[in-house]
Design a protein around this motif. Structure first.
Motif, short mmCIF file in Angstrom:
data_model
loop_
_atom_site.label_atom_id
_atom_site.label_comp_id
_atom_site.label_asym_id
_atom_site.label_seq_id
_atom_site.Cartn_x
_atom_site.Cartn_y
_atom_site.Cartn_z
N LEU A 53 0.26 8.28 -5.73
CA LEU A 53 0.93 7.13 -6.32
C LEU A 53 2.15 6.82 -5.47
CD1 LEU A 53 1.06 5.09 -8.71
CD2 LEU A 53 2.70 6.64 -9.78
N GLN A 54 2.24 5.57 -5.00
CA GLN A 54 3.37 5.18 -4.18
C GLN A 54 4.24 4.19 -4.95
OE1 GLN A 54 3.95 7.06 -1.83
NE2 GLN A 54 2.57 6.96 -0.10
N LEU A 55 5.09 3.45 -4.25
CA LEU A 55 6.02 2.58 -4.96
C LEU A 55 5.33 1.46 -5.72
CD1 LEU A 55 9.00 2.00 -2.49
CD2 LEU A 55 8.76 3.70 -4.29
N HIS A 56 4.40 0.77 -5.05
CA HIS A 56 3.84 -0.44 -5.63
C HIS A 56 2.52 -0.20 -6.34
CE1 HIS A 56 6.78 -2.35 -3.07
NE2 HIS A 56 6.24 -1.80 -2.02
N ALA A 57 1.85 0.87 -5.98
CA ALA A 57 0.48 1.07 -6.46
C ALA A 57 0.01 2.47 -6.07
CB ALA A 57 -0.44 0.02 -5.84
N TYR A 58 -1.25 2.74 -6.34
CA TYR A 58 -1.86 3.96 -5.81
C TYR A 58 -2.06 3.79 -4.31
CZ TYR A 58 -2.91 5.36 -10.61
OH TYR A 58 -2.81 5.72 -11.92
N LYS A 72 -5.83 -5.23 -0.03
CA LYS A 72 -5.27 -6.55 0.28
C LYS A 72 -5.54 -6.96 1.72
CE LYS A 72 -1.80 -6.36 -3.37
NZ LYS A 72 -2.35 -7.38 -4.27
N TRP A 82 -3.02 -0.41 -1.84
CA TRP A 82 -3.03 -1.15 -3.09
C TRP A 82 -4.25 -0.92 -3.98
CZ3 TRP A 82 1.49 -3.92 -3.71
CH2 TRP A 82 2.23 -4.19 -2.56
N ALA A 101 -6.76 0.09 -6.99
CA ALA A 101 -6.64 0.46 -8.41
C ALA A 101 -7.34 1.79 -8.64
CB ALA A 101 -7.27 -0.61 -9.29
N LEU A 102 -6.79 2.58 -9.55
CA LEU A 102 -7.44 3.86 -9.89
C LEU A 102 -8.87 3.62 -10.37
CD1 LEU A 102 -7.24 6.92 -10.26
CD2 LEU A 102 -6.29 6.50 -12.55
N LEU A 153 10.27 3.27 3.35
CA LEU A 153 10.64 2.86 1.99
C LEU A 153 9.96 1.57 1.54
CD1 LEU A 153 12.40 3.70 -0.42
CD2 LEU A 153 14.31 2.46 0.61
N ASP A 154 9.30 0.87 2.44
CA ASP A 154 8.56 -0.32 2.01
C ASP A 154 7.34 0.04 1.16
OD1 ASP A 154 9.92 -2.71 3.00
OD2 ASP A 154 9.70 -1.73 4.94
N TYR A 155 6.85 1.27 1.31
CA TYR A 155 5.70 1.70 0.52
C TYR A 155 5.86 3.08 -0.12
CZ TYR A 155 3.02 -1.97 2.92
OH TYR A 155 2.56 -3.16 3.40
N ALA A 185 6.87 6.63 -1.73
CA ALA A 185 7.70 7.11 -2.84
C ALA A 185 8.67 8.20 -2.38
CB ALA A 185 6.81 7.63 -3.97
N ARG A 227 13.85 2.43 5.20
CA ARG A 227 12.70 1.71 5.73
C ARG A 227 12.46 2.07 7.20
NH1 ARG A 227 14.47 -4.18 4.59
NH2 ARG A 227 16.50 -3.17 4.87
#
Lengths: 101, 556
Positions: free
Chosen positions: B47-52, B80, B95, B97-98, B418-420, B422, B427
């Motif tokens: 799991l990262q900042l924006h998504a898995y 994406k 990006w 989904a689980l 840091l853009d992605y 965790a 950055r």
């Protein structure tokens, strides 16, 4: 001031807690202005985690700038907006979202 | 390349089914995150900042067109439209989904790929020289041994719960393009005086918060002992490696605290009970694996020399690309091509689904269906007839992957930062982009010459900053990003760890600081042929400190 954030279990989407429940954007998040408010948000986060709705639950520092909620840490500003190197990704790619940096 | 046998296929299919069930149960609330987390990590799901994030293994960085097309399909269908090639020769999707993971893993399995052991405290993807099988200076192809290690280490019951993650790299040439001395185990494939194949064995290298260069504990290990000796190392580590402190749990700390001689003695003692036992590799088995990596049928294509001469006259940009991104092949009619994923101003290592499809097409048409991922986050076509280079170049121009900057200052390694990520504190990608733009002019880059610039957004050093000729480490200080510069690192056969040059620089200062370092080098090198790293080793840090911290150095 603090808000409650997490990632949604099913797809990992970053979400924030608002009066209407978990939202996909920071805009409109419920703000805790005191310890009681923080405790309430923490309890909501813990319950949502226990109910397998979200994970990585956190209470984060924010400020209100010109009426907009702005996280204190860059990390949280990036979560709320998306990668700073590509404004076509993340929340910033949606209408009405601000960029992180 | 290696093809799955029945066992491999059944194993990966069973694993996909097992994880699909685990995902279903997690989404149904039947297992908790605490129970699920180790299971998802074993299958490459973070799991990262924006998504898995899903990390897919590309064993020793080798893949074929069909596999690359599947990576493109996954980027397009579940993500994406792009993927990020990593310093461990893998690919990450940022990006997914689980709920899509079972479908993604099933798609991967259909082309003999998976995400197993791309996370967790186990033996990770074994990496190798990206020019393996093509390099003119190679003693033998290291990939058969990497494959043997892959098979042996996959869900190895004894080594699935190590004190910490474990990384093995193999090179088959004296010139180390796999950075073996900054791995937990580094293997240098070579021949002894009698012409037998074997390995120099290095142990206890690594980057992260405690960078240490590996120690050679054996000068020549005959090939048949690869698994017994590796097992002996793993057993000593598994028994004595620290489990009380995550930051001291890597084998490098154990080797350092035990002492190289004593550690080697313990390995030899353990090995004495394993040597010549059931882990001994039968020569027939090694040769059978080797057969999977047999060179392609490189038919004579002597027309290449003249074709290239004419093409050079036609196009300066082709000529520059040829000089920079094409290297000698063991067959003089052929060449190995570096496809730069470092377009000026682009995120290092990122490729779109269309670009991946385009590279797959090129591999099929011109490169015997072989593609490599380099630890420097580029793609390689290892076997291209020199006569076909112009056609390959034209197609790379069309798909936006013809940047002629291999080994130059804009060929930057950068972690997602840091853009992605965790874990990151600062950055990396925007710093890489700005430096890339500043040094965009190719004439200037080529005047500067070989310069390895590597950026990490935290002390875990995924961006290999410790072994950058110029390394940049992003940290968080008082809530702001700050970038520390290290100089003099190198990840080749003369491995060195860069030295911190002084106080850090803010995001708006870091590109100027890099330019100051480069200008200082240009002014002080004794000849255009003296590379940055050689000049730094001759000059030491002082002139660079003086240039960076004008007026501060003497005062301090």
């Amino acid at each position: 001031m603090k808000v409650l954030t997490a990632n949604r279990l099913i797809d990992g989407e970053a979400v924030w807690y608002s009066a209407d429940g978990w939202r996909e954007t920071l805009e409109g998040a419920e703000i805790a202005a005191d310890k009681d408010g923080e405790a309430r948000l923490e309890a909501i986060g813990a319950a949502a985690f226990a109910a397998d709705q979200v994970l990585d639950v956190a209470i984060i520092d924010v400020a209100l700038i010109d009426g907009a909620i702005v996280p204190t840490r860059l990390r949280e500003r990036i979560r709320a907006a998306g990668p700073t190197n590509r404004n076509d990704l993340g929340k910033q790619a949606r209408p009405h979202a601000v960029q992180a940096a | 390349m290696y093809r799955y046998d029945e066992f491999d296929r059944d194993f990966v299919s069973a694993r996909v089914a097992e994880f699909a069930d685990q995902v279903d149960r997690r989404l149904a609330g039947q297992i908790t995150e605490d129970q699920f987390r180790p299971l998802r990590l074993m299958n490459g799901v973070y799991l990262q900042l924006h998504a898995y994030m899903l990390r897919v293994a590309i064993p020793y960085g080798t893949l074929n067109a069909r596999q690359m097309r599947m990576l493109a399909h996954i980027a397009r269908t579940y993500d994406k439209g792009y993927g990020h090639f990593t310093t461990r020769q893998n690919i990450q999707y940022n990006w997914p989904a689980l709920s899509d993971m079972p479908a993604i893993l099933a798609d991967l399995a259909s082309v003999e790929m998976h995400a197993i052991q791309t996370s967790g405290n186990c033996i990770r993807n074994v990496t190798a020289d990206h020019f393996a099988g093509a390099a003119a200076d190679e003693v033998a192809d290291p990939r058969p041994y990497a494959e043997i290690l892959r098979q042996w280490s996959s869900v190895h019951p004894e080594f699935s719960y190590l004190p910490r993650k474990f990384k093995i790299a193999v090179t088959g040439a004296d010139r180390d393009r796999a950075a073996i001395q900054v791995h937990d185990i580094g293997l240098h494939l070579k021949k002894d005086g009698a012409g037998r194949l074997g390995f120099a064995v290095y142990v206890g290298g690594g980057q992260g918060r405690t960078p240490i260069i590996a120690k050679k504990i054996r000068d020549f290990l005959p090939e048949e002992h690869l698994l017994s000796y590796t097992t002996a190392i793993m057993r000593v580590y598994n028994l004595h490696g620290r489990r009380d402190n995550k930051y001291k749990a890597r084998i490098k700390i154990l080797v350092h605290e035990t002492g190289t001689d004593e550690f080697a003695r313990q390995v030899e003692a353990e090995w004495s009970s394993l040597k010549d036992g059931q882990l001994t590799l039968p020569a027939a088995d090694i040769r059978a694996i080797e057969a999977y990596f047999a060179p392609p049928p490189l038919v004579a294509r002597p027309e290449g020399d003249e074709a290239l001469m004419l093409a050079r006259l036609d196009s300066r940009s082709f000529s520059e690309w040829l000089d920079q991104n094409v290297v000698t092949h063991r067959n003089p009619d052929y060449a190995a091509v570096t496809i730069s994923l470092k377009g000026i101003g682009d995120a290092p290592g990122d490729a779109t689904d269309e670009q991946m499809d385009g590279v797959a097409d090129l591999a099929e048409r011109y490169a015997f269906d072989e593609i490599r991922v380099s630890h420097e986050q580029n793609l390689i076509l290892p076997h291209v007839a020199r006569a076909d280079l112009e056609a390959v170049y034209d197609e790379l121009v069309r798909i936006g992957l013809a940047t002629a900057n291999a080994n130059l200052i804009t060929d930057i390694i950068a972690c997602p930062g840091l853009d992605y990520c965790a874990l990151a504190n600062a950055r990396s990608i925007p710093v890489a982009q700005e430096i890339s733009k500043r040094f965009a002019a190719l004439d200037r880059q080529r005047d500067i010459g070989e310069l390895k610039l590597k950026i990490s957004g935290c002390i875990n050093a995924c961006g290999h900053h410790h072994v950058g000729h110029i390394g940049i480490l992003g940290v968080e200080k008082k809530g702001a990003e700050l970038y520390q510069i290290t100089l003099g690192g190198s990840g080749d056969e003369n491995t060195s760890i860069g030295e911190i040059i002084g106080r850090g620089f803010g995001p708006e200062e870091i590109t100027d600081a890099i330019e100051t370092i480069v200008e200082t080098y240009l002014a002080l090198r004794n000849a255009p042929t003296e590379r940055f790293i050689d000049a730094y080793r001759r000059l030491g840090p002082q002139p660079f400190k003086e240039a960076l911290y004008v007026g501060e150095v003497r005062a301090a």
